[in-house]
Design an enzyme around this catalytic site. Structure first.
Site, mmCIF file in Angstrom:
data_model
loop_
_atom_site.group_PDB
_atom_site.id
_atom_site.type_symbol
_atom_site.label_atom_id
_atom_site.label_comp_id
_atom_site.label_asym_id
_atom_site.label_seq_id
_atom_site.Cartn_x
_atom_site.Cartn_y
_atom_site.Cartn_z
ATOM 1 N N TYR A 147 0.864 -1.182 0.000
ATOM 2 C CA TYR A 147 0.000 0.000 0.000
ATOM 3 C C TYR A 147 0.896 1.226 0.000
ATOM 4 C CZ TYR A 147 -3.423 3.471 1.659
ATOM 5 O OH TYR A 147 -4.234 4.584 1.800
ATOM 6 N N ASP A 242 9.211 2.940 -0.076
ATOM 7 C CA ASP A 242 8.152 3.516 0.752
ATOM 8 C C ASP A 242 8.386 3.038 2.177
ATOM 9 O OD1 ASP A 242 5.915 4.220 2.145
ATOM 10 O OD2 ASP A 242 4.500 3.689 0.557
ATOM 11 N N LYS A 270 4.223 8.706 9.178
ATOM 12 C CA LYS A 270 3.956 8.066 10.462
ATOM 13 C C LYS A 270 4.929 8.497 11.569
ATOM 14 C CE LYS A 270 0.874 4.821 8.453
ATOM 15 N NZ LYS A 270 0.858 3.973 7.284
HETATM 16 C C1 LIG Z 1 0.226 4.544 5.897
HETATM 17 C C2 LIG Z 1 1.014 4.334 4.631
HETATM 18 C C3 LIG Z 1 0.966 5.246 3.561
HETATM 19 C C4 LIG Z 1 0.018 6.392 3.531
HETATM 20 O O1 LIG Z 1 0.249 7.327 4.526
HETATM 21 P P1 LIG Z 1 -0.979 8.282 4.991
HETATM 22 O O2 LIG Z 1 -0.339 9.230 5.935
HETATM 23 O O3 LIG Z 1 -2.002 7.381 5.586
HETATM 24 O O4 LIG Z 1 -1.485 8.946 3.753
HETATM 25 C C5 LIG Z 1 1.823 5.057 2.501
HETATM 26 N N1 LIG Z 1 2.656 3.997 2.465
HETATM 27 C C6 LIG Z 1 2.722 3.098 3.454
HETATM 28 C C7 LIG Z 1 3.685 1.972 3.370
HETATM 29 C C8 LIG Z 1 1.875 3.215 4.560
HETATM 30 O O5 LIG Z 1 1.875 2.271 5.498
#
Ligand SMILES: *Cc1c(COP(=O)(O)O)cnc(C)c1O
Length: 435
Positions: A147, A242, A270
């Site tokens: 994701y 990511d 995060k």
């Molecule tokens: C949570 C997440 C996102 C998106 O971040 P948001 O602050 O929720 O938009 C993107 N990539 C990864 C791997 C994530 O876990």
């Protein structure tokens, strides 16, 4: 321990549904995958949450990853309070932004320049635009079950085979756009080699969660990340890690430190916001210099680099400089994962436990989980019963089989033992009855 009474939460949920779509501001909070009523949270401190009915829970969601220090850590609260008193936003540069950028660069040597955003989604979207502009190419390669936020180019699932480009995974994503994204099987370096051989001249970037956290935790196979590095370099595509979850989570320098692979661009989020809304993307100087105002690639944000968020992030990252932090997280996480696996085994329940540092998932399948197809073989009905049982015993887990549990520095040994004990009771019940 929770008593399982959720009367006020049920009323609050009913009321919320009249004004907020589905009653929630992010879909997984609605508990659709496991059923039942989501507890509405009143407050939290350290490793514990309290809902509006007064139930107490040991929290392993950590707001989906950011809260590596637990809830309302005194240093973070103080930093936010102090920043708020000086004004919450100016739309003008501040020194806190530079301080956080320097802290991130210190942990991530692959980042020469970076930019802050207000969410991970926004950061990924911007990194992808930048990669396309830098390479002059359009196509993207991603992996099933990873994701990367909900921007159009990334809400794409696999095509019918490893050589067909993707389909939208949500209505509203234009099929013409989805066709520019190819989704491959995680941990399958041969598929990447094959696709880049065919389409390499057209691929702007390969984007990956270097440890997957959004299909449940799936570690990279030996050599997978190294292969991505080699193959992208060969065809001139950028490699984007990511690390929105893994950054400052599995090591201070994220997966790239832990596995020794250096991407061209990194996306963070995060943890770097300390519980406030933040994202960030950064990397190679020659790539980042294409960004406005240095270059032609447009990207902006009214609240980007917000003083409160920078303060919370800085306070959090400062705590993470303590050399004992990651070894302690490792010890606690191993205790929890081994405890759960031990209880499952004692009950004769076949489960698979995946863990990297303080992120872990217990899959209700006896089979190895190395990719999304493997994860999908899990018994989600059993998981739902496990989740409900844990919630009733005061253990708050993500309401889906395909998510990670997070251990924070605030979890005490007693929290972990209580969670293992609760799981043991439920495993025994599950082993008795067919799912
Ligand atoms: C949570 C997440 C996102 C998106 O971040 P948001 O602050 O929720 O938009 C993107 N990539 C990864 C791997 C994530 O876990």
């Amino acid at each position: 321990m929770a008593k399982g009474k959720l009367k006020k939460s049920q009323a609050a949920f009913d009321r919320a549904k009249k004004s907020i779509a589905g009653g929630v501001n992010s879909p997984v909070r609605a508990f659709r995958a496991v059923g039942g009523t989501p507890p509405f949270i009143a407050k939290a401190r350290g490793s514990h949450l309290t809902d509006i009915d007064g139930n107490d829970y040991i929290d392993f969601v950590a707001s989906w990853g950011p809260l590596i220090l637990g809830h309302a850590h005194p240093a973070v609260v103080e930093a936010i309070e102090r920043a708020a008193r000086d004004g919450s936003t100016f739309g003008a540069p501040t020194t806190r932004e530079t301080a956080l950028a320097e802290e991130i660069k210190d942990a991530f040597p692959s980042i020469d320049l970076l930019r802050m955003t207000s969410s991970g989604t926004e950061a990924v979207m911007s990194a992808v635009r930048l990669a396309r502009a830098f390479t002059g190419r359009t196509r993207l390669v991603k992996f099933d079950g990873c994701y990367h936020g909900h921007s159009d180019s990334l809400l794409v699932k696999a095509g019918s085979g490893a050589t067909t480009f993707g389909h939208p995974s949500s209505p509203g994503v234009p099929p013409a756009l989805a066709r520019n994204t190819l989704s491959l099987r995680y941990n399958d370096a041969n598929a990447v080699a094959d696709v880049l051989k065919r389409h390499g001249d057209d691929v702007a970037a390969v984007i990956v969660e270097p440890v997957a956290g959004n299909m449940g935790v799936v570690p990279p196979a030996d050599g997978f990340l190294q292969a991505l590095r080699r193959l992208t370099r060969k065809c001139g595509a950028l490699l984007i890690f990511d690390e929105v979850i893994t950054g400052f989570r599995i090591a201070r320098g994220g997966a790239q430190q832990r596995f020794g692979v250096s991407p061209d661009l990194t996306v963070l989020g995060k943890i770097i916001g300390g519980g406030l809304p933040v994202g960030c993307f950064g990397g190679r100087k020659d790539v980042m210099e294409k960004l406005s105002p240095l270059g032609p690639v447009y990207q902006a944000g009214t609240l980007s680099g917000n003083p409160l968020a920078m303060a919370a992030g800085l306070a959090t990252l400062k705590e993470l400089r303590n050399p004992g932090v990651y070894p302690r997280l490792e010890t606690k996480s191993r205790l929890l994962a081994d405890g759960l696996a031990g209880e499952a085994k004692r009950s004769g329940l076949a489960v698979t436990s995946n863990r990297v540092g303080s992120m872990m998932t217990l899959f209700f399948t006896p089979h190895r989980v190395a990719n999304y197809d493997d994860a999908l073989r899990s018994d989600t009905v059993r998981f739902a019963r496990f989740h409900a049982g844990m919630l009733a015993r005061g253990v708050y887990l993500a309401p889906s089989q395909f998510e990670a549990a997070f251990v924070s520095t605030a979890h005490a040994a007693a929290d972990l033992r209580a969670a293992v004990r609760a799981a043991g009771e439920i495993f025994a019940e599950l082993a008795e009855s067919p799912s």
